[in-house]
Design a protein around this motif. Sequence first.
Motif, PDB file in Angstrom:
ATOM      1  N   ASN A 256      -7.010   5.682  -0.818  1.00  0.00           N
ATOM      2  CA  ASN A 256      -8.086   4.698  -0.665  1.00  0.00           C
ATOM      3  C   ASN A 256      -7.500   3.507   0.081  1.00  0.00           C
ATOM      4  OD1 ASN A 256     -10.221   2.923  -0.824  1.00  0.00           O
ATOM      5  ND2 ASN A 256      -9.919   2.448  -2.998  1.00  0.00           N
ATOM      6  N   HIS A 257      -7.869   3.350   1.328  1.00  0.00           N
ATOM      7  CA  HIS A 257      -7.296   2.310   2.162  1.00  0.00           C
ATOM      8  C   HIS A 257      -8.100   1.011   2.159  1.00  0.00           C
ATOM      9  CE1 HIS A 257      -5.641   5.992   4.539  1.00  0.00           C
ATOM     10  NE2 HIS A 257      -4.887   5.699   3.494  1.00  0.00           N
ATOM     11  N   GLU A 258      -9.210   0.998   1.450  1.00  0.00           N
ATOM     12  CA  GLU A 258     -10.042  -0.209   1.455  1.00  0.00           C
ATOM     13  C   GLU A 258      -9.316  -1.451   0.939  1.00  0.00           C
ATOM     14  OE1 GLU A 258     -12.915  -0.772   3.017  1.00  0.00           O
ATOM     15  OE2 GLU A 258     -12.453   1.234   3.762  1.00  0.00           O
TER      16      GLU A 258
ATOM     17  N   LYS B 229      -7.502   0.720  12.990  1.00  0.00           N
ATOM     18  CA  LYS B 229      -8.679   0.193  12.297  1.00  0.00           C
ATOM     19  C   LYS B 229      -8.401  -1.218  11.790  1.00  0.00           C
ATOM     20  CE  LYS B 229     -11.871   1.102   8.467  1.00  0.00           C
ATOM     21  NZ  LYS B 229     -12.230   2.037   7.353  1.00  0.00           N
ATOM     22  N   GLY B 230      -7.164  -1.442  11.295  1.00  0.00           N
ATOM     23  CA  GLY B 230      -6.797  -2.769  10.803  1.00  0.00           C
ATOM     24  C   GLY B 230      -6.877  -3.825  11.885  1.00  0.00           C
TER      25      GLY B 230
ATOM     26  N   MET C  63       0.815  -1.214   0.000  1.00  0.00           N
ATOM     27  CA  MET C  63       0.000   0.000   0.000  1.00  0.00           C
ATOM     28  C   MET C  63       0.854   1.274   0.000  1.00  0.00           C
ATOM     29  SD  MET C  63      -3.205  -0.865  -0.084  1.00  0.00           S
ATOM     30  CE  MET C  63      -3.943   0.712   0.368  1.00  0.00           C
ATOM     31  N   GLN C  64       0.320   2.284  -0.662  1.00  0.00           N
ATOM     32  CA  GLN C  64       0.881   3.636  -0.595  1.00  0.00           C
ATOM     33  C   GLN C  64      -0.129   4.490   0.167  1.00  0.00           C
ATOM     34  OE1 GLN C  64       3.854   4.282  -1.350  1.00  0.00           O
ATOM     35  NE2 GLN C  64       4.390   2.498  -2.573  1.00  0.00           N
ATOM     36  N   PHE C  65      -0.110   4.347   1.488  1.00  0.00           N
ATOM     37  CA  PHE C  65      -1.135   4.956   2.326  1.00  0.00           C
ATOM     38  C   PHE C  65      -1.192   6.474   2.219  1.00  0.00           C
ATOM     39  CE2 PHE C  65      -0.135   1.013   4.788  1.00  0.00           C
ATOM     40  CZ  PHE C  65      -1.391   0.426   4.740  1.00  0.00           C
ATOM     41  N   MET C  66      -0.038   7.117   2.008  1.00  0.00           N
ATOM     42  CA  MET C  66       0.038   8.565   2.107  1.00  0.00           C
ATOM     43  C   MET C  66      -0.087   9.287   0.773  1.00  0.00           C
ATOM     44  SD  MET C  66       0.259   9.021   5.282  1.00  0.00           S
ATOM     45  CE  MET C  66      -0.274   7.482   6.014  1.00  0.00           C
TER      46      MET C  66
END
Length: 258
Positions: A75-77, A124-125, A67-70
């Motif tokens: 979109n973290h889904e 959240k994870g 993931m590229q969270f930043m």
Amino acid sequence: MYQLAPNIDLLFSEAGESAADRVRAAAAAGFDAVEMWGPTGKDIPGLKAALQETGVQLTAQLAEPRMQFMIPPKNHEPFYEGLDAGVKVAQELGCPRIVVGSGTGFGGRKRQDQLDELIEIFTKGIKHIDGSGVTLVLEPVNIRVDHPGALLDRTSEAVYIARGVNSANFGILYDLYHSTVEGEDVAAELANAGDLVKYVQIADAPGRGEPGSGSIDWTARLDDLEASGYTGPIGLEYYPTIESAKSVRRIQELVASR
């Protein structure tokens, strides 16, 4: 004595491309544990059969997708969906840990804000996989050689995030190679992290080869690890410069002598 877990994506390639055959080769070399990168592309039923046949434990696997969270648009889904799939594989294979990373930092935003957002994402994870029996371990990586641009390159900031998540099912992966390349004081970082260290990986530096191929003082570093109170498995995540079964002998001997 530490349980050593060679990475089957890097070691025992002499046995072929099959993860199952690499597990069998690791068992033949005297190991009762292995680790791997992500499950994608692997024959999971075949891998499960090999683990059961040999009695070898899978100690860790990577979260997918990377993931590229930043990086906008955020979109973290896919991360949470990937956790669902990863947990199913981990449970099938008896793997207690999934390794997560920070992705690339975003230059247009304060670093502290990005670290705090990672706390929110991983909190959240953890809630998302509550009751699964799987622990998430966050890995800081070096930006000097292997992962330029990564947000999380400091062990102390991984500790900050883990303390913010504040869950028994979340901790850090302390990778001695990455820490050494970043110029960190190993003993100091381990002391600061304390029992938040829930997994350890090693490789020599420079070069990221097997222990003994670089300049790390392995006797001293194992002393540091013992002094920190860590008693869990150690993943051998290195690129062997010689045949796999020979490359592991130095670290096997050092651990066995303690």
